[in-house]
Design an enzyme around this catalytic site. Sequence first.
Site, PDB file in Angstrom:
ATOM      1  N   ASP A   1     -56.559  44.411  -0.750  1.00 28.05           N
ATOM      2  CA  ASP A   1     -57.816  45.152  -0.661  1.00 28.05           C
ATOM      3  C   ASP A   1     -58.802  44.681  -1.671  1.00 28.05           C
ATOM      4  O   ASP A   1     -58.564  45.052  -2.755  1.00 28.05           O
ATOM      5  CB  ASP A   1     -57.397  46.642  -0.240  1.00 28.05           C
TER       6      ASP A   1
ATOM      7  N   ARG B   1     -29.920  39.976  -5.713  1.00 28.28           N
ATOM      8  CA  ARG B   1     -28.556  39.455  -5.387  1.00 28.28           C
ATOM      9  C   ARG B   1     -27.855  39.207  -6.587  1.00 28.28           C
ATOM     10  O   ARG B   1     -26.553  38.800  -6.744  1.00 28.28           O
ATOM     11  CB  ARG B   1     -28.537  38.396  -4.328  1.00 28.28           C
TER      12      ARG B   1
ATOM     13  N   HIS C   1     -46.214  25.505  -4.665  1.00 27.34           N
ATOM     14  CA  HIS C   1     -44.968  26.224  -4.550  1.00 27.34           C
ATOM     15  C   HIS C   1     -44.038  25.983  -5.836  1.00 27.34           C
ATOM     16  O   HIS C   1     -42.907  26.836  -6.032  1.00 27.34           O
ATOM     17  CB  HIS C   1     -44.239  25.385  -3.239  1.00 27.34           C
TER      18      HIS C   1
ATOM     19  N   GLY D   1     -43.157  32.978  -2.119  1.00 22.75           N
ATOM     20  CA  GLY D   1     -43.805  33.848  -1.351  1.00 22.75           C
ATOM     21  C   GLY D   1     -44.274  35.029  -1.964  1.00 22.75           C
ATOM     22  O   GLY D   1     -45.326  35.734  -1.833  1.00 22.75           O
TER      23      GLY D   1
ATOM     24  N   ARG E   1     -32.968  45.365  11.420  1.00 21.08           N
ATOM     25  CA  ARG E   1     -34.332  44.700  12.257  1.00 21.08           C
ATOM     26  C   ARG E   1     -34.233  43.369  12.196  1.00 21.08           C
ATOM     27  O   ARG E   1     -34.304  42.536  13.275  1.00 21.08           O
ATOM     28  CB  ARG E   1     -35.439  45.379  11.721  1.00 21.08           C
TER      29      ARG E   1
END
Length: 449
Positions: free
Chosen positions: A395, A293, A154, A159, A258
């Site tokens: 993929d 941001r 990390h 991520g 959402r």
Amino acid sequence: MVTNIGSYTVIPNQPTPKGRLWLSDSDLAEHSPAYTPSIYVYKPKHNHHDVIERMRTSLSDILVYYYPVAGRLCWIDECGRMEVDCNAKGVTLLEAETTKTLNEYGDFSPTQPIKDLIPTIDYTQPIEELPLFLVQLTRFHGDQSLAIGVAISHLLCDGIGAIQFINSWAKLARGDTLAPHEMPILDRTILKFPLSPLAPRFDHPELKPPPFILGTFDCITEQKTTAASLKLTSEEVEKLKKKANDQSQKDGSRPYTRYEAIAAHIWRCASKARELDDNQPTLARIIADIRSRLNPPLPHNYFGNALARTVTPTCYIGEIISNPLSYAAKKIREALDLLTNEYVRSQQDVIFGQEQLDSLRGFFFRQGVRRTAPYYGNPNIFIVSWMSMSVYEADFGWGKPVYFGEGFVSPYDTARIVQSPEGDGSVIVSMHFQIEHIQLFKKFFYEDI
């Protein structure tokens, strides 16, 4: 049972730049120096005998562009600051097979059998010898299905950066090339932003201890969590958005997204499932991507850690439960709206210091997590969105993954929201919650839509 049948050290297939890569304050201060484990599951339609060789060759190729991944961490001073030594020592690729079929792994929630599909990190090694990236290819019994388990430091990236790296690797594996705009931006010094003495200062509630359960002083060692994978169909997502926006449409405010609707729903269900006093304080913690941001914004292909913490105003359980969903959604939005360019720069200035450097040294010298560390779970919740991450673009030449998920159980009450593999607007909520409350949470999670 999983059996390792091969282990390979993969290095860049061309000479790469040497020297040390400076790690930003965000790299060092925002995150645990542990590795982030995740898993991809595939169901190839045809038998691919060259799977491991394709992965070895393409991994060697992608490390030319992402050469810090093939390096090692190193200390640069007695204070504990670290950098990446770009020495091309390579990454670890494991080949394995399991006696279980794909179906026997269920929904791939991060139980011990799932952890066996992901490389184990040996923290007893000196950091100068520990690879920053490890990957395990496991073949399932009975068909051509396979899993790719990865573990990446990390300190190397967040991520978004990890997904960027994996997707680029997969693109090379299936015979494509990287376009100029897909090349990673490796220079972390663009996140060197010393504050001006005239810069605004903020209170930074996200850096203060969270509320505890009334009358107790919970600590991390007393909590037991488990993980559950909960799917929301596109119809259920739209119902939650409509439910959250019923009130906002009346007062003319901007419709809730959402994420804001789902996060509010999760916080509300957690508050109900814990069955705490109405006067119990609670808050939701969030980590957000800051690439867009900042001013100027970071390049979209910046490879590193570019995240900031934020937190909702402290509320009461009774308020979260009794008010419409829009109430919790509004608090989530207030947390996100805090993260302006000035606020993020101020936060970086405040959080980074000797205490964080000491924590890094303590972790690698196996001192473990400090017992005085505040517990960020019950009565609070940590909610992360992975919905913008293109996790299903990995993929490698045998089709897109049918499953993507994390490979660990958080010690804190945490929800991670990711797109479902169907690509139809449905989402998966990976819910990490205290064992004694998880069943009640799942009950409210679907009943309250």
